[in-house]
Motif scaffolding. Structure first.
Motif, PDB file in Angstrom:
ATOM      1  N   GLU A  69       0.817  -1.204   0.000  1.00 47.54           N
ATOM      2  CA  GLU A  69       0.000   0.000   0.000  1.00 47.54           C
ATOM      3  C   GLU A  69       0.855   1.260   0.000  1.00 47.54           C
ATOM      4  N   SER A  70       2.071   1.185   0.513  1.00 49.02           N
ATOM      5  CA  SER A  70       2.911   2.374   0.614  1.00 49.02           C
ATOM      6  C   SER A  70       3.804   2.585  -0.614  1.00 49.02           C
ATOM      7  N   VAL A  71       3.760   1.681  -1.581  1.00 46.41           N
ATOM      8  CA  VAL A  71       4.536   1.857  -2.813  1.00 46.41           C
ATOM      9  C   VAL A  71       3.909   2.998  -3.603  1.00 46.41           C
ATOM     10  N   THR A  72       4.750   3.926  -4.059  1.00 48.40           N
ATOM     11  CA  THR A  72       4.239   5.083  -4.791  1.00 48.40           C
ATOM     12  C   THR A  72       4.661   5.054  -6.255  1.00 48.40           C
ATOM     13  N   LEU A  73       3.920   5.778  -7.065  1.00 43.89           N
ATOM     14  CA  LEU A  73       4.292   5.911  -8.472  1.00 43.89           C
ATOM     15  C   LEU A  73       5.629   6.634  -8.593  1.00 43.89           C
ATOM     16  N   ASP A  74       5.890   7.550  -7.675  1.00 44.15           N
ATOM     17  CA  ASP A  74       7.158   8.277  -7.691  1.00 44.15           C
ATOM     18  C   ASP A  74       8.335   7.322  -7.508  1.00 44.15           C
ATOM     19  N   GLN A  75       8.190   6.356  -6.603  1.00 42.50           N
ATOM     20  CA  GLN A  75       9.254   5.366  -6.406  1.00 42.50           C
ATOM     21  C   GLN A  75       9.465   4.549  -7.684  1.00 42.50           C
ATOM     22  N   LEU A  76       8.364   4.153  -8.301  1.00 42.32           N
ATOM     23  CA  LEU A  76       8.471   3.360  -9.532  1.00 42.32           C
ATOM     24  C   LEU A  76       9.113   4.177 -10.650  1.00 42.32           C
ATOM     25  N   ARG A  77       8.755   5.464 -10.737  1.00 43.63           N
ATOM     26  CA  ARG A  77       9.378   6.341 -11.743  1.00 43.63           C
ATOM     27  C   ARG A  77      10.883   6.446 -11.511  1.00 43.63           C
ATOM     28  N   MET A  78      11.284   6.512 -10.255  1.00 38.10           N
ATOM     29  CA  MET A  78      12.712   6.597  -9.935  1.00 38.10           C
ATOM     30  C   MET A  78      13.439   5.317 -10.326  1.00 38.10           C
ATOM     31  N   ALA A 100      12.904  -7.999 -12.293  1.00 37.94           N
ATOM     32  CA  ALA A 100      11.501  -8.420 -12.332  1.00 37.94           C
ATOM     33  C   ALA A 100      10.578  -7.280 -11.892  1.00 37.94           C
ATOM     34  N   VAL A 101      10.962  -6.581 -10.822  1.00 39.27           N
ATOM     35  CA  VAL A 101      10.156  -5.454 -10.345  1.00 39.27           C
ATOM     36  C   VAL A 101      10.166  -4.328 -11.375  1.00 39.27           C
ATOM     37  N   LEU A 102      11.297  -4.117 -12.022  1.00 37.89           N
ATOM     38  CA  LEU A 102      11.410  -3.081 -13.058  1.00 37.89           C
ATOM     39  C   LEU A 102      10.416  -3.323 -14.197  1.00 37.89           C
ATOM     40  N   VAL A 103      10.284  -4.569 -14.633  1.00 40.32           N
ATOM     41  CA  VAL A 103       9.321  -4.908 -15.693  1.00 40.32           C
ATOM     42  C   VAL A 103       7.910  -4.530 -15.250  1.00 40.32           C
ATOM     43  N   GLU A 104       7.564  -4.874 -14.012  1.00 41.11           N
ATOM     44  CA  GLU A 104       6.234  -4.533 -13.488  1.00 41.11           C
ATOM     45  C   GLU A 104       6.061  -3.030 -13.349  1.00 41.11           C
ATOM     46  N   ALA A 105       7.117  -2.340 -12.909  1.00 40.48           N
ATOM     47  CA  ALA A 105       7.050  -0.878 -12.748  1.00 40.48           C
ATOM     48  C   ALA A 105       6.775  -0.209 -14.090  1.00 40.48           C
ATOM     49  N   ARG A 106       7.452  -0.673 -15.130  1.00 35.61           N
ATOM     50  CA  ARG A 106       7.209  -0.097 -16.470  1.00 35.61           C
ATOM     51  C   ARG A 106       5.768  -0.359 -16.918  1.00 35.61           C
ATOM     52  N   THR A 107       5.267  -1.547 -16.635  1.00 33.78           N
ATOM     53  CA  THR A 107       3.881  -1.872 -16.994  1.00 33.78           C
ATOM     54  C   THR A 107       2.908  -0.970 -16.251  1.00 33.78           C
ATOM     55  N   ILE A 108       3.114  -0.810 -14.959  1.00 29.36           N
ATOM     56  CA  ILE A 108       2.225   0.027 -14.143  1.00 29.36           C
ATOM     57  C   ILE A 108       2.261   1.473 -14.630  1.00 29.36           C
ATOM     58  N   LEU A 109       3.446   1.999 -14.860  1.00 26.19           N
ATOM     59  CA  LEU A 109       3.561   3.391 -15.324  1.00 26.19           C
ATOM     60  C   LEU A 109       2.948   3.565 -16.710  1.00 26.19           C
ATOM     61  N   GLY A 110       3.081   2.553 -17.553  1.00 26.39           N
ATOM     62  CA  GLY A 110       2.435   2.597 -18.870  1.00 26.39           C
ATOM     63  C   GLY A 110       0.925   2.628 -18.744  1.00 26.39           C
ATOM     64  N   ARG A 111       0.383   1.808 -17.836  1.00 25.99           N
ATOM     65  CA  ARG A 111      -1.071   1.772 -17.626  1.00 25.99           C
ATOM     66  C   ARG A 111      -1.567   3.093 -17.027  1.00 25.99           C
ATOM     67  N   GLY A 134      -0.205   5.994 -17.593  1.00 22.94           N
ATOM     68  CA  GLY A 134      -0.197   6.907 -18.741  1.00 22.94           C
ATOM     69  C   GLY A 134      -1.436   6.708 -19.606  1.00 22.94           C
ATOM     70  N   HIS A 135      -1.801   5.444 -19.817  1.00 21.06           N
ATOM     71  CA  HIS A 135      -3.000   5.131 -20.597  1.00 21.06           C
ATOM     72  C   HIS A 135      -4.246   5.657 -19.884  1.00 21.06           C
ATOM     73  N   LEU A 136      -4.310   5.488 -18.584  1.00 23.43           N
ATOM     74  CA  LEU A 136      -5.435   5.983 -17.797  1.00 23.43           C
ATOM     75  C   LEU A 136      -5.567   7.503 -17.939  1.00 23.43           C
ATOM     76  N   LYS A 137      -4.466   8.215 -17.840  1.00 24.85           N
ATOM     77  CA  LYS A 137      -4.498   9.674 -17.972  1.00 24.85           C
ATOM     78  C   LYS A 137      -4.974  10.082 -19.372  1.00 24.85           C
ATOM     79  N   ALA A 138      -4.461   9.420 -20.398  1.00 25.10           N
ATOM     80  CA  ALA A 138      -4.863   9.737 -21.771  1.00 25.10           C
ATOM     81  C   ALA A 138      -6.341   9.462 -21.981  1.00 25.10           C
ATOM     82  N   PRO A 157      -7.207   5.527 -29.736  1.00 22.47           N
ATOM     83  CA  PRO A 157      -6.511   4.558 -28.881  1.00 22.47           C
ATOM     84  C   PRO A 157      -7.071   4.428 -27.474  1.00 22.47           C
ATOM     85  N   SER A 158      -7.785   5.421 -27.001  1.00 25.03           N
ATOM     86  CA  SER A 158      -8.268   5.355 -25.619  1.00 25.03           C
ATOM     87  C   SER A 158      -9.725   4.915 -25.510  1.00 25.03           C
TER      88      SER A 158
END
Length: 191
Positions: free
Chosen positions: A3-12, A67-78, A80-84, A122-123
């Motif tokens: 629950e405490s994992v942030t998008l900012d951490q994943l971006r970093m 492995a976490v990096l792959v998931e982080a990229r997927t989450i950040l991509g999703r 981005g898709h949500l925002k679009a 696309p959205s």
């Protein structure tokens, strides 16, 4: 604690991989290097895995980190898709389109149409129903579909009285029968 994992951490984490080091990632993100290091250490604690081996001069990503990096990229991509998608909906674009398609619709043309739709919108979510002859127009009449790509056989002509139609092409339908069928044994063309 996930629950405490942030998008900012994943971006970093992604920035470190893209830039090649903590320091380069900090420059790219306009953050202090210590802030990036602290965020990654916090991410490791939150996830309960070691993302970087820090025993060498330059931290090296671990297999768990990969492995976490792959998931982080997927989450950040999703994200981005949500925002679009949210921006497109706010601008008046449909959130979803339901398409009723007759089984006689040509597959190659249908695939081309769907690719063009995805490129142009696309959205927009797309729900597709593939129906037997007569089923697709009924979905339109019952308002379970927004748009249809259907044939107009004479047997179902009454269904079309309630619909606005536009001709967009034609499909040849060929009647066939097995060789032992009585119609195939006739020695003349069928009318």
């Amino acid at each position: 604690m996930l629950e405490s994992v942030t998008l900012d951490q994943l971006r970093m984490l992604v920035a470190i991989d893209d830039a090649g080091s903590f320091t380069a990632a900090a420059r790219r993100l306009a953050r202090a290097q210590s802030a990036v290091s602290h965020a990654i250490t916090r991410l490791e604690v939150d996830l309960g895995v070691k993302l970087f081996d820090r025993t060498t001069r330059k931290p090296v990503i671990t297999s768990a980190g990969q492995a976490v990096l792959v998931e982080a990229r997927t989450i950040l991509g999703r994200v981005g898709h949500l925002k679009a998608r949210a921006r497109a909906i706010a601008a008046g674009e449909e959130a979803e389109l339901s398409l009723a398609v007759s089984v006689v619709a040509p597959r190659a043309a249908m695939i081309d149409l769907l690719k063009a739709f995805r490129t142009e919108f696309p959205s927009v979510g797309l729900r597709m129903f593939v129906e037997e002859v007569g089923g697709a127009p009924q979905l339109l009449i019952d308002q379970h579909a927004d748009l249809g790509l259907v044939g107009r056989p004479s047997l179902a002509a009454s269904l079309f009285e309630e619909l606005e139609t536009v001709a967009v092409g034609a499909v040849d339908i060929v009647a066939v029968a097995p060789p032992d069928h009585p119609l195939a044994k006739l020695d003349r063309p069928l009318s």
